[in-house]
Design a protein around this motif. Structure first.
Motif, PDB file in Angstrom:
ATOM      1  N   VAL A   1       0.849  -1.193   0.000  1.00  0.00           N
ATOM      2  CA  VAL A   1       0.000   0.000   0.000  1.00  0.00           C
ATOM      3  C   VAL A   1       0.884   1.243   0.000  1.00  0.00           C
ATOM      4  CG1 VAL A   1      -1.862   1.253   1.151  1.00  0.00           C
ATOM      5  CG2 VAL A   1      -1.745  -1.238   1.341  1.00  0.00           C
ATOM      6  N   ALA A   2       0.594   2.179  -0.903  1.00  0.00           N
ATOM      7  CA  ALA A   2       1.286   3.466  -0.939  1.00  0.00           C
ATOM      8  C   ALA A   2       0.246   4.571  -0.750  1.00  0.00           C
ATOM      9  CB  ALA A   2       2.013   3.655  -2.261  1.00  0.00           C
ATOM     10  N   THR A   3       0.523   5.514   0.143  1.00  0.00           N
ATOM     11  CA  THR A   3      -0.438   6.578   0.436  1.00  0.00           C
ATOM     12  C   THR A   3       0.237   7.946   0.443  1.00  0.00           C
ATOM     13  OG1 THR A   3      -0.146   6.605   2.849  1.00  0.00           O
ATOM     14  CG2 THR A   3      -1.692   4.993   1.954  1.00  0.00           C
ATOM     15  N   TYR A   4      -0.553   8.968   0.100  1.00  0.00           N
ATOM     16  CA  TYR A   4      -0.156  10.357   0.365  1.00  0.00           C
ATOM     17  C   TYR A   4      -1.375  11.089   0.900  1.00  0.00           C
ATOM     18  CZ  TYR A   4       1.095  15.180   0.125  1.00  0.00           C
ATOM     19  OH  TYR A   4       1.326  16.495   0.483  1.00  0.00           O
ATOM     20  N   ASN A   5      -1.172  11.817   1.990  1.00  0.00           N
ATOM     21  CA  ASN A   5      -2.260  12.520   2.670  1.00  0.00           C
ATOM     22  C   ASN A   5      -1.945  14.009   2.705  1.00  0.00           C
ATOM     23  OD1 ASN A   5      -4.218  13.542   4.379  1.00  0.00           O
ATOM     24  ND2 ASN A   5      -4.064  11.877   5.865  1.00  0.00           N
ATOM     25  N   GLY A   6      -2.628  14.809   1.851  1.00  0.00           N
ATOM     26  CA  GLY A   6      -2.379  16.243   1.815  1.00  0.00           C
ATOM     27  C   GLY A   6      -2.791  16.959   3.083  1.00  0.00           C
ATOM     28  N   TRP A   7      -3.693  16.362   3.872  1.00  0.00           N
ATOM     29  CA  TRP A   7      -4.148  16.991   5.116  1.00  0.00           C
ATOM     30  C   TRP A   7      -3.074  16.921   6.195  1.00  0.00           C
ATOM     31  CZ3 TRP A   7      -8.599  19.433   4.204  1.00  0.00           C
ATOM     32  CH2 TRP A   7      -9.372  18.993   3.140  1.00  0.00           C
ATOM     33  N   THR A   8      -2.183  15.945   6.096  1.00  0.00           N
ATOM     34  CA  THR A   8      -1.080  15.825   7.058  1.00  0.00           C
ATOM     35  C   THR A   8       0.283  16.006   6.406  1.00  0.00           C
ATOM     36  OG1 THR A   8      -0.851  13.423   6.734  1.00  0.00           O
ATOM     37  CG2 THR A   8      -2.425  14.165   8.395  1.00  0.00           C
ATOM     38  N   GLY A   9       0.350  15.866   5.071  1.00  0.00           N
ATOM     39  CA  GLY A   9       1.626  15.959   4.360  1.00  0.00           C
ATOM     40  C   GLY A   9       2.416  14.663   4.352  1.00  0.00           C
ATOM     41  N   GLU A  10       1.835  13.563   4.855  1.00  0.00           N
ATOM     42  CA  GLU A  10       2.607  12.326   4.961  1.00  0.00           C
ATOM     43  C   GLU A  10       2.491  11.469   3.705  1.00  0.00           C
ATOM     44  OE1 GLU A  10       3.446   9.189   8.414  1.00  0.00           O
ATOM     45  OE2 GLU A  10       1.451   8.915   7.529  1.00  0.00           O
ATOM     46  N   LYS A  11       3.636  11.048   3.220  1.00  0.00           N
ATOM     47  CA  LYS A  11       3.746  10.088   2.120  1.00  0.00           C
ATOM     48  C   LYS A  11       4.326   8.813   2.721  1.00  0.00           C
ATOM     49  CE  LYS A  11       5.591  10.013  -2.627  1.00  0.00           C
ATOM     50  NZ  LYS A  11       6.546  10.706  -3.544  1.00  0.00           N
ATOM     51  N   ALA A  12       3.708   7.652   2.453  1.00  0.00           N
ATOM     52  CA  ALA A  12       4.102   6.446   3.189  1.00  0.00           C
ATOM     53  C   ALA A  12       3.949   5.201   2.335  1.00  0.00           C
ATOM     54  CB  ALA A  12       3.271   6.307   4.464  1.00  0.00           C
ATOM     55  N   ILE A  13       4.723   4.174   2.698  1.00  0.00           N
ATOM     56  CA  ILE A  13       4.627   2.846   2.092  1.00  0.00           C
ATOM     57  C   ILE A  13       4.405   1.833   3.213  1.00  0.00           C
ATOM     58  CG2 ILE A  13       5.858   1.037   0.839  1.00  0.00           C
ATOM     59  CD1 ILE A  13       7.325   3.209  -0.704  1.00  0.00           C
ATOM     60  N   TYR A  14       3.384   0.982   3.022  1.00  0.00           N
ATOM     61  CA  TYR A  14       3.062  -0.080   3.979  1.00  0.00           C
ATOM     62  C   TYR A  14       3.289  -1.429   3.294  1.00  0.00           C
ATOM     63  CZ  TYR A  14       0.455   3.484   6.657  1.00  0.00           C
ATOM     64  OH  TYR A  14       0.080   4.601   7.370  1.00  0.00           O
ATOM     65  N   ILE A  15       3.861  -2.362   4.023  1.00  0.00           N
ATOM     66  CA  ILE A  15       3.992  -3.736   3.559  1.00  0.00           C
ATOM     67  C   ILE A  15       3.374  -4.650   4.613  1.00  0.00           C
ATOM     68  CG2 ILE A  15       5.554  -5.587   2.825  1.00  0.00           C
ATOM     69  CD1 ILE A  15       5.684  -3.275   0.948  1.00  0.00           C
ATOM     70  N   ASP A  16       2.431  -5.485   4.194  1.00  0.00           N
ATOM     71  CA  ASP A  16       1.779  -6.452   5.079  1.00  0.00           C
ATOM     72  C   ASP A  16       1.224  -5.808   6.341  1.00  0.00           C
ATOM     73  OD1 ASP A  16       2.354  -8.407   3.232  1.00  0.00           O
ATOM     74  OD2 ASP A  16       4.191  -9.048   4.209  1.00  0.00           O
ATOM     75  N   GLY A  17       0.512  -4.687   6.129  1.00  0.00           N
ATOM     76  CA  GLY A  17      -0.223  -4.029   7.213  1.00  0.00           C
ATOM     77  C   GLY A  17       0.588  -3.122   8.104  1.00  0.00           C
TER      78      GLY A  17
END
Length: 567
Positions: free
Chosen positions: A441-457
């Protein structure tokens, strides 16, 4: 009667010259401000004169400070005197940009802080600069979607690495730090923003309030205007209303006139490809039934969840072409996102890369998802390219990685490259291609500015950008699972094919939170899809449109988490 205008113009330029040379007195500055207030027709010429003077002065001084060419005659300078000269030169080098900046800010400040107008509103803004954020040889810049209509004692700037004072806006976020500004959207809405606020320009008919307060009305009442806040979306069809977002991200709404539609922001993905259609049927998206074009080397196999998945064999025709969602220009189409994104997939990787980084092309990329709109691309792929000249934020070492690339307003294109090195909680390359399915899972959240990668939860790597930084995306290129296909290609042949199996791909226009991602992984481990078999019911509920209609005079507060009214 003699026209006094030429004399006034000359007086303004003489005073401007004194300001730029640093010899202007307090009385002369007061006179200059008075003349500019009384004669707005000369303001643009005044500001242009100041900027030209600064540029010429900076160039001349820079030449003076350059070391002279070596001469045959050598002059011996005593150590003490030599040190003094070096220090003085250093002070001059430091002083020039400071003085130039001060002059520039002073000039701009005259306009932004003037208050001798009826109602403190000034209809003409002097600065006509276009945002310099968006430059890319391979893609056209986003269209201009808004401009300053009027302002009062205001200061504002675009959010990004190089803050810019401008009155014309492409997609991006403006920070209003003092006063009040009214922005006119090209779609017809006038939005009044009070300081302190963080306000985003998404499209000609859509804006975002990250924090602060706004009020809005429509000059053109034909088309709706949408305003997004942390928990809700407001649809304005000619309404006048006030909205504010507090520190807890709760939204307060007050309808001043007419009616206003309010609904919680959508919680389902825009697209979901579970590949569970029977082999006799074409592949489609499970949300809207949009078709999928499969290349000859994309083979239907047993699902990692459910009956179906797709296997890719690392050949050019291993691809699933999803279309562009109706996009033509940057910022258009169903794959255009702004305040957030999530790309989610189940993956069995057979990536054939070496353990060591590649130093020259062709580089070995295994694409999970890619939409190649030049610098405005969306990318989630395995890479082993020794960085290949692409900007990494944050910087990491060479070697195989999982890369998540986006173009962020004011910052440009960058990739979150997660090294597959087994350090700091990250998986190793061996673990990724162990033959088992992994939830990526790859996410970016403009409300917090966080860009992140998740592997297996589990979150394995992240980086924080300024709150309110928006994504610039969308356009004519097709979205593709398992390969890279450019906009000018009508074939199903790409140049960065995946090797392995991909299943349960979802594309969201917002960032899934850590708890939801962990839930999706646990459902997968229990042999269930992300929605626990309830997708048809969730679709039915969302299509019903749980709109709340607010009438003139009504006030209401809404939750940031659910978008529901807070009683």
């Amino acid at each position: 009667m003699t026209d006094p205008a030429p004399d006034i113009r000359e007086q303004i330029l003489e005073l401007a010259d004194a300001q730029c040379s640093g010899t202007i007195t307090a009385e002369e500055m007061e006179t200059l401000e008075g003349l500019l207030s009384a004669h707005p027709e000369y303001r643009r010429e005044y500001l242009s004169y100041v900027f030209v003077h600064i540029g010429l002065a900076g160039t001349a001084q820079a030449r003076l400070l350059q070391s002279p060419e070596p001469e045959e005659t050598t002059v011996v300078v005593p150590p003490a005197a030599e040190a003094t000269n070096v220090v003085e030169r250093g002070y001059l080098v430091m002083l020039i940009p400071i003085v130039c900046s001060a002059i520039c800010l002073g000039a701009v400040g005259i306009f932004l802080l003037m208050g001798d107008f009826p109602g403190l509103w000034e209809p003409e803004m002097v600065l006509q600069e276009r945002s310099r954020y968006y430059f890319d040889d391979s893609a056209s810049p986003p269209e201009e979607i808004a401009s300053v209509n009027q302002f009062a004692r205001a200061r504002w700037e675009l959010l990004g690495n190089n803050p810019l004072v401008t009155d014309r806006f492409q997609p991006g976020t403006v920070k209003v730090t003092s006063g009040e500004v009214e922005f006119a959207f090209s779609g017809g809405a006038d939005v009044h923003v009070a300081s302190p606020s963080l306000f985003g320009f998404e499209r000609k008919d859509q804006g975002t309030l990250f924090s602060g307060s706004v009020s809005t009305h429509r000059s053109d009442r034909k088309a709706p205007f949408r305003l997004e806040t942390p928990g809700i979306e407001l649809i304005d069809r000619g309404t006048e209303y006030e909205v504010s977002v507090n520190e807890a991200s709760e939204t307060f709404v007050h309808v001043l006139d007419g009616q206003l539609e309010v609904k919680p922001r959508g919680r389902l993905p825009r697209f979901y490809w579970n590949f569970d259609q029977g082999t006799e049927n074409e592949l489609t998206d499970a949300i809207g039934d949009s078709p999928v074009q499969a290349g000859q080397n994309a083979l239907r196999v047993r699902g990692l969840i459910g009956p179906g998945a797709v296997e890719f064999n690392n050949r050019p025709a291993a691809s699933l072409r999803l279309g562009n969602g109706g996009g033509q220009e940057v910022g258009t189409g169903d794959y255009a996102v702004s305040t957030g994104i999530t790309i989610e997939a189940l993956v069995v990787s057979k990536w054939q890369t070496a353990e060591t980084p590649q130093a020259r092309p062709p580089f070995d990329y295994d694409e999970i998802f890619r939409k190649e709109d030049g610098s405005y691309r969306i990318l989630l792929s395995f890479q082993n390219d020794d960085k290949a000249g692409i900007t990494q934020i944050p910087k990491v070492g060479d070697g195989p990685c999982l890369s998540f690339g986006l173009y962020l307003s004011g910052l440009g294109y960058s990739e979150l490259d997660m090294p597959l090195d087994g350090k700091e909680g990250r998986p190793t390359l061996t673990e990724i291609r162990d033959g088992e399915p992994h939830h990526i899972v790859a996410t970016y959240n403009g409300w917090t500015g966080e860009k992140a990668i998740y592997i297996d939860g589990v979150k394995r790597m992240s980086h924080r950008f300024p709150v309110g930084t928006m994504i610039i995306s969308g356009g004519a290129a097709p979205a593709v699972i398992g390969n890279l296909i450019s906009a000018n290609s009508e074939t199903l042949v790409g140049r960065e094919p995946f090797s392995g199996v991909i299943d349960e791909v979802a594309f969201y226009d917002y960032a899934l939170d850590a708890g939801t991602i962990a839930t999706h992984f646990n459902l997968f481990k229990a042999d269930k899809d992300y929605f626990d078999g309830q997708l048809p019911e969730f679709l039915r509920q969302e299509k019903q449109g749980e709109y709340l209609l607010l009438n003139k005079g009504q006030k209401m507060k809404f939750s940031a988490e659910t978008g529901k009214p807070v009683l």
